[in-house]
Design a protein around this motif. Structure first.
Motif, PDB file in Angstrom:
ATOM      1  N   PHE A  28       0.834  -1.207   0.000  1.00 41.84           N
ATOM      2  CA  PHE A  28       0.000   0.000   0.000  1.00 41.84           C
ATOM      3  C   PHE A  28       0.866   1.254   0.000  1.00 41.84           C
ATOM      4  CE2 PHE A  28      -3.417   2.732   0.903  1.00 41.84           C
ATOM      5  CZ  PHE A  28      -3.009   3.618   1.885  1.00 41.84           C
ATOM      6  N   LEU A  29       1.981   1.265   0.755  1.00 45.33           N
ATOM      7  CA  LEU A  29       2.838   2.442   0.810  1.00 45.33           C
ATOM      8  C   LEU A  29       3.484   2.734  -0.535  1.00 45.33           C
ATOM      9  CD1 LEU A  29       4.621   2.031   4.259  1.00 45.33           C
ATOM     10  CD2 LEU A  29       2.786   3.616   3.657  1.00 45.33           C
ATOM     11  N   VAL A  30       3.910   1.711  -1.234  1.00 46.15           N
ATOM     12  CA  VAL A  30       4.632   1.915  -2.495  1.00 46.15           C
ATOM     13  C   VAL A  30       3.714   2.406  -3.596  1.00 46.15           C
ATOM     14  CG1 VAL A  30       5.929   0.768  -4.299  1.00 46.15           C
ATOM     15  CG2 VAL A  30       6.427   0.277  -1.912  1.00 46.15           C
ATOM     16  N   TYR A  31       2.497   1.775  -3.662  1.00 47.07           N
ATOM     17  CA  TYR A  31       1.644   2.057  -4.818  1.00 47.07           C
ATOM     18  C   TYR A  31       0.516   3.042  -4.557  1.00 47.07           C
ATOM     19  CZ  TYR A  31       4.067  -1.801  -7.002  1.00 47.07           C
ATOM     20  OH  TYR A  31       5.019  -2.627  -7.525  1.00 47.07           O
ATOM     21  N   ALA A  32       0.129   3.243  -3.321  1.00 46.57           N
ATOM     22  CA  ALA A  32      -0.996   4.122  -3.049  1.00 46.57           C
ATOM     23  C   ALA A  32      -0.560   5.510  -2.615  1.00 46.57           C
ATOM     24  CB  ALA A  32      -1.897   3.509  -1.983  1.00 46.57           C
ATOM     25  N   VAL A  33       0.379   5.614  -1.688  1.00 43.94           N
ATOM     26  CA  VAL A  33       0.771   6.902  -1.126  1.00 43.94           C
ATOM     27  C   VAL A  33       1.366   7.846  -2.152  1.00 43.94           C
ATOM     28  CG1 VAL A  33       2.251   8.017   0.580  1.00 43.94           C
ATOM     29  CG2 VAL A  33       1.035   5.914   1.151  1.00 43.94           C
ATOM     30  N   PRO A  34       2.259   7.430  -3.079  1.00 42.19           N
ATOM     31  CA  PRO A  34       2.871   8.393  -4.004  1.00 42.19           C
ATOM     32  C   PRO A  34       1.876   9.162  -4.838  1.00 42.19           C
ATOM     33  CG  PRO A  34       4.074   6.343  -4.045  1.00 42.19           C
ATOM     34  CD  PRO A  34       2.848   6.113  -3.244  1.00 42.19           C
ATOM     35  N   LEU A  70      -9.782  11.889  -6.062  1.00 39.90           N
ATOM     36  CA  LEU A  70      -9.531  10.695  -6.882  1.00 39.90           C
ATOM     37  C   LEU A  70      -8.449   9.821  -6.251  1.00 39.90           C
ATOM     38  CD1 LEU A  70     -10.127   9.155  -9.482  1.00 39.90           C
ATOM     39  CD2 LEU A  70      -8.393  10.553 -10.635  1.00 39.90           C
ATOM     40  N   ASP A  71      -7.398  10.468  -5.751  1.00 40.81           N
ATOM     41  CA  ASP A  71      -6.311   9.715  -5.104  1.00 40.81           C
ATOM     42  C   ASP A  71      -6.819   8.964  -3.880  1.00 40.81           C
ATOM     43  OD1 ASP A  71      -3.685  12.190  -5.739  1.00 40.81           O
ATOM     44  OD2 ASP A  71      -4.612  10.641  -7.016  1.00 40.81           O
ATOM     45  N   LYS A  72      -7.688   9.586  -3.128  1.00 43.96           N
ATOM     46  CA  LYS A  72      -8.234   8.925  -1.941  1.00 43.96           C
ATOM     47  C   LYS A  72      -9.070   7.705  -2.301  1.00 43.96           C
ATOM     48  CE  LYS A  72      -8.345  12.891   1.203  1.00 43.96           C
ATOM     49  NZ  LYS A  72      -9.215  13.787   1.999  1.00 43.96           N
ATOM     50  N   LYS A  73      -9.885   7.850  -3.377  1.00 43.70           N
ATOM     51  CA  LYS A  73     -10.722   6.719  -3.799  1.00 43.70           C
ATOM     52  C   LYS A  73      -9.854   5.535  -4.231  1.00 43.70           C
ATOM     53  CE  LYS A  73     -14.777   9.364  -5.254  1.00 43.70           C
ATOM     54  NZ  LYS A  73     -15.655   9.730  -6.389  1.00 43.70           N
ATOM     55  N   ILE A  74      -8.806   5.847  -5.019  1.00 42.08           N
ATOM     56  CA  ILE A  74      -7.914   4.783  -5.484  1.00 42.08           C
ATOM     57  C   ILE A  74      -7.219   4.118  -4.300  1.00 42.08           C
ATOM     58  CG2 ILE A  74      -5.830   4.285  -6.819  1.00 42.08           C
ATOM     59  CD1 ILE A  74      -6.699   6.494  -8.756  1.00 42.08           C
ATOM     60  N   ALA A  75      -6.778   4.921  -3.349  1.00 38.50           N
ATOM     61  CA  ALA A  75      -6.102   4.371  -2.174  1.00 38.50           C
ATOM     62  C   ALA A  75      -7.027   3.464  -1.373  1.00 38.50           C
ATOM     63  CB  ALA A  75      -5.586   5.493  -1.304  1.00 38.50           C
ATOM     64  N   ILE A  76      -8.309   3.912  -1.235  1.00 41.72           N
ATOM     65  CA  ILE A  76      -9.282   3.102  -0.490  1.00 41.72           C
ATOM     66  C   ILE A  76      -9.536   1.774  -1.199  1.00 41.72           C
ATOM     67  CG2 ILE A  76     -11.697   2.984   0.247  1.00 41.72           C
ATOM     68  CD1 ILE A  76     -11.536   6.028   0.746  1.00 41.72           C
ATOM     69  N   LEU A  77      -9.692   1.854  -2.554  1.00 38.50           N
ATOM     70  CA  LEU A  77      -9.930   0.630  -3.331  1.00 38.50           C
ATOM     71  C   LEU A  77      -8.768  -0.346  -3.192  1.00 38.50           C
ATOM     72  CD1 LEU A  77     -11.562   2.081  -6.580  1.00 38.50           C
ATOM     73  CD2 LEU A  77     -12.675   0.745  -4.782  1.00 38.50           C
ATOM     74  N   LEU A  78      -7.538   0.193  -3.291  1.00 37.61           N
ATOM     75  CA  LEU A  78      -6.365  -0.680  -3.160  1.00 37.61           C
ATOM     76  C   LEU A  78      -6.276  -1.294  -1.760  1.00 37.61           C
ATOM     77  CD1 LEU A  78      -3.643   1.384  -5.070  1.00 37.61           C
ATOM     78  CD2 LEU A  78      -4.669  -0.792  -5.758  1.00 37.61           C
ATOM     79  N   THR A  79      -6.590  -0.489  -0.760  1.00 31.92           N
ATOM     80  CA  THR A  79      -6.548  -1.009   0.613  1.00 31.92           C
ATOM     81  C   THR A  79      -7.565  -2.119   0.816  1.00 31.92           C
ATOM     82  OG1 THR A  79      -5.859   1.180   1.410  1.00 31.92           O
ATOM     83  CG2 THR A  79      -6.734  -0.377   3.042  1.00 31.92           C
ATOM     84  N   VAL A  80      -8.813  -1.896   0.315  1.00 34.23           N
ATOM     85  CA  VAL A  80      -9.861  -2.914   0.454  1.00 34.23           C
ATOM     86  C   VAL A  80      -9.478  -4.199  -0.280  1.00 34.23           C
ATOM     87  CG1 VAL A  80     -12.244  -3.477  -0.097  1.00 34.23           C
ATOM     88  CG2 VAL A  80     -11.680  -1.230   0.839  1.00 34.23           C
ATOM     89  N   ALA A  81      -8.936  -4.026  -1.517  1.00 31.85           N
ATOM     90  CA  ALA A  81      -8.540  -5.205  -2.305  1.00 31.85           C
ATOM     91  C   ALA A  81      -7.450  -5.997  -1.599  1.00 31.85           C
ATOM     92  CB  ALA A  81      -8.076  -4.758  -3.694  1.00 31.85           C
ATOM     93  N   CYS A  82      -6.459  -5.274  -1.070  1.00 32.62           N
ATOM     94  CA  CYS A  82      -5.371  -5.956  -0.358  1.00 32.62           C
ATOM     95  C   CYS A  82      -5.886  -6.647   0.903  1.00 32.62           C
ATOM     96  CB  CYS A  82      -4.277  -4.959   0.003  1.00 32.62           C
ATOM     97  SG  CYS A  82      -3.367  -4.319  -1.433  1.00 32.62           S
ATOM     98  N   GLY A  83      -6.828  -5.985   1.576  1.00 27.29           N
ATOM     99  CA  GLY A  83      -7.379  -6.593   2.790  1.00 27.29           C
ATOM    100  C   GLY A  83      -8.138  -7.867   2.490  1.00 27.29           C
ATOM    101  N   ILE A  84      -8.973  -7.815   1.405  1.00 21.92           N
ATOM    102  CA  ILE A  84      -9.735  -9.021   1.025  1.00 21.92           C
ATOM    103  C   ILE A  84      -8.791 -10.150   0.652  1.00 21.92           C
ATOM    104  CG2 ILE A  84     -11.314  -9.966  -0.690  1.00 21.92           C
ATOM    105  CD1 ILE A  84     -12.685  -7.226  -0.755  1.00 21.92           C
ATOM    106  N   LEU A  85      -7.754  -9.808  -0.131  1.00 22.64           N
ATOM    107  CA  LEU A  85      -6.777 -10.821  -0.538  1.00 22.64           C
ATOM    108  C   LEU A  85      -6.074 -11.424   0.680  1.00 22.64           C
ATOM    109  CD1 LEU A  85      -5.273 -12.272  -2.808  1.00 22.64           C
ATOM    110  CD2 LEU A  85      -3.650 -10.374  -2.855  1.00 22.64           C
ATOM    111  N   ALA A  86      -5.730 -10.558   1.632  1.00 20.39           N
ATOM    112  CA  ALA A  86      -5.053 -11.046   2.832  1.00 20.39           C
ATOM    113  C   ALA A  86      -5.956 -11.969   3.643  1.00 20.39           C
ATOM    114  CB  ALA A  86      -4.596  -9.874   3.690  1.00 20.39           C
ATOM    115  N   ILE A  87      -7.250 -11.621   3.744  1.00 15.51           N
ATOM    116  CA  ILE A  87      -8.208 -12.460   4.480  1.00 15.51           C
ATOM    117  C   ILE A  87      -8.342 -13.832   3.834  1.00 15.51           C
ATOM    118  CG2 ILE A  87     -10.635 -12.699   5.116  1.00 15.51           C
ATOM    119  CD1 ILE A  87     -10.698  -9.654   5.516  1.00 15.51           C
TER     120      ILE A  87
END
Length: 452
Positions: free
Chosen positions: A21-27, A70-87
């Motif tokens: 998330f830090l590498v791909y969402a924050v920048p 827009l950046d916030k929406k993308i970050a939220i989507l990436l976070t949710v996707a990563c969380g689902i994948l992790a679960i």
């Protein structure tokens, strides 16, 4: 160790997702990252700023605000996707851990159970599913093979009691000083294995004074072992046709006949469904130190409905097999009655059921004796000389009449085994299990104690 590695992997996955998330969402909205090269739209905005500074400032603010949303929406989507994948990964790994733990635990328990029962864990044991069910009911004991090997002195010839169709019988002394007989069977063949299993299963359910008692069984590689109570006088065949046949008095012979009939009566009348022994013969009638007779060898016995008896393969011993079973495959309780009649003739005449007269000619005891059994003048002349002068002819004729009825060619003419019991009881002294009262002079001699 494998379980520990799996748990470490579970702890590692969440930190990996966070770094993603830090590498791909924050920048996308980091103020310290340099802006890309100016686009044509930014050039137009700059030229407009020269004429209307206020308008340019307002447009720039709205555009930045739009980008941040827009950046916030993308970050939220990436976070949710990563969380689902992790679960998903966590749940999968957790399920794998549970399955792995249960599998190992079940395997360890199975191995422990087999060791506790004394069973050799071999492919052969897997063929005996019903035996394991018998054991699970607690009705028969599994005995450690090593114990049998030790108690029979490694199945040495000094402990050999006899030989059978599929194996040998040995005398053994268990750790509690209990003497037993161990029948060792080569069960590599399908029919031998089936007989072994059938006998253990039936004897675990049958309990009667005139039927051999099962102590336990064991399995080792391709060999099965059935452990019985020890019968000191071995089999009727050994005693009657061996060197000690002269020790069997008239009353002892009748006692053996009555005990055998009572054992058959229990099988036919009191077992549900009825049990047909199918291999009754003098070698399968065992005698203890007091000449109490007990039926043994139930490998061919049938405990099933009459509808399935016609499907059985013809089995038995020549000389004892009833003619309707031999010729037509018709098996009933009367088949056992015929075999009993042959045994009764053996006791009377002390002749084998089949005798070889020439290399290519044999004669059965039934064929030879039948014409003389019904002749009062001839009967005393064919009786065993050992008992000829000790028998009241009245009783001799009565026993001969029972034997004649039992070996009738037509099964419907044969009596029920219960009728045979009722016919023999009045001919046997009270002290031997009958109802006959005899004088002191005519009292039966004491039974010979065997050293076997």
């Amino acid at each position: 160790m494998k379980l520990v590695l799996l748990l470490l992997l579970l702890l590692y996955i969440p930190s990996w997702n966070f770094r993603f998330f830090l590498v791909y969402a924050v920048p996308l909205h980091d103020p310290f990252v340099s802006s890309p090269a100016s686009s044509p739209s930014s050039t137009v905005s700059a030229s407009m700023a020269a004429f209307s500074p206020g308008i340019q400032s307002q447009l720039g603010t709205e555009e930045d605000h739009h980008k941040m949303k827009l950046d916030k929406k993308i970050a939220i989507l990436l976070t949710v996707a990563c969380g689902i994948l992790a679960i998903i990964v966590l749940v999968s790994l957790f399920g794998c851990c549970i399955y792995y733990w249960k599998f190992c635990h079940r395997k360890e328990n199975a191995q422990l159970s087999d060791v506790e029962k004394g069973v050799s864990v071999t492919p052969f044991l897997g063929k005996f599913s019903s035996l394991r069910m018998v054991s699970n009911r607690g009705s028969v004991s599994l005995i450690d093979y090593k114990l049998l090997e030790k108690s029979t002195k490694n199945f040495g010839d000094d402990n050999l009691l006899g030989k059978g169709g599929f194996g040998h019988v040995y005398k053994a002394l268990l750790e509690d000083n209990k003497q037993v007989a161990v029948k060792k069977l080569d069960c590599a063949a399908e029919n031998a294995r089936r007989e072994f299993e059938n006998e253990v299963d039936l004897l675990s359910k049958i309990h009667h004074p005139n039927i051999i008692s099962l102590v336990g069984y064991s399995v080792h590689e391709d060999t099965g072992f059935i452990v019985y109570e020890l019968m000191q006088n071995r089999s009727l065949e050994d005693l009657l046709h061996g060197p000690h046949g002269s020790s069997l008095s008239w009353y002892i012979r009748l006692k053996i006949a009555l005990d055998t009939a009572r054992g058959l009566e229990y099988l036919h009348e009191f077992c549900k469904p009825a049990v047909i022994h199918r291999d009754l013969k003098s070698s399968n009638i065992l005698l203890d130190s007091n000449f109490n007779a007990k039926l043994s060898d139930f490998g061919l016995a049938v405990a099933d409905s009459s509808q399935n008896r016609s499907k059985l393969k013809l089995s038995g011993t020549v000389g004892y097999v009833a003619p309707e079973y031999l010729l037509d495959g018709e098996l009933t309780e009367k088949s056992d009655v015929y075999a009993f009649g042959v045994v009764l003739l053996e006791l009377l005449l002390r002749r084998r059921p089949v005798e070889k007269l020439a290399p290519d000619h044999c004669q059965s005891i039934v064929t030879w004796a039948m014409p003389q059994l019904t002749n009062r003048a001839s009967l005393p002349n064919i009786v065993d000389p050992v008992i000829k002068d000790t028998v009241d002819e009245k009783y001799l004729f009565q026993v001969a009449a029972v034997a004649v009825l039992c070996v009738q060619p037509e099964p419907s003419y044969r009596p029920l085994i219960t009728d045979v019991v009722h016919s023999l009881v009045p001919l046997i002294p009270v002290e031997l299990g009958g109802t006959l009262r005899v004088t002191t002079q005519a009292a039966p001699p004491a039974g010979r104690q065997s050293s076997g």
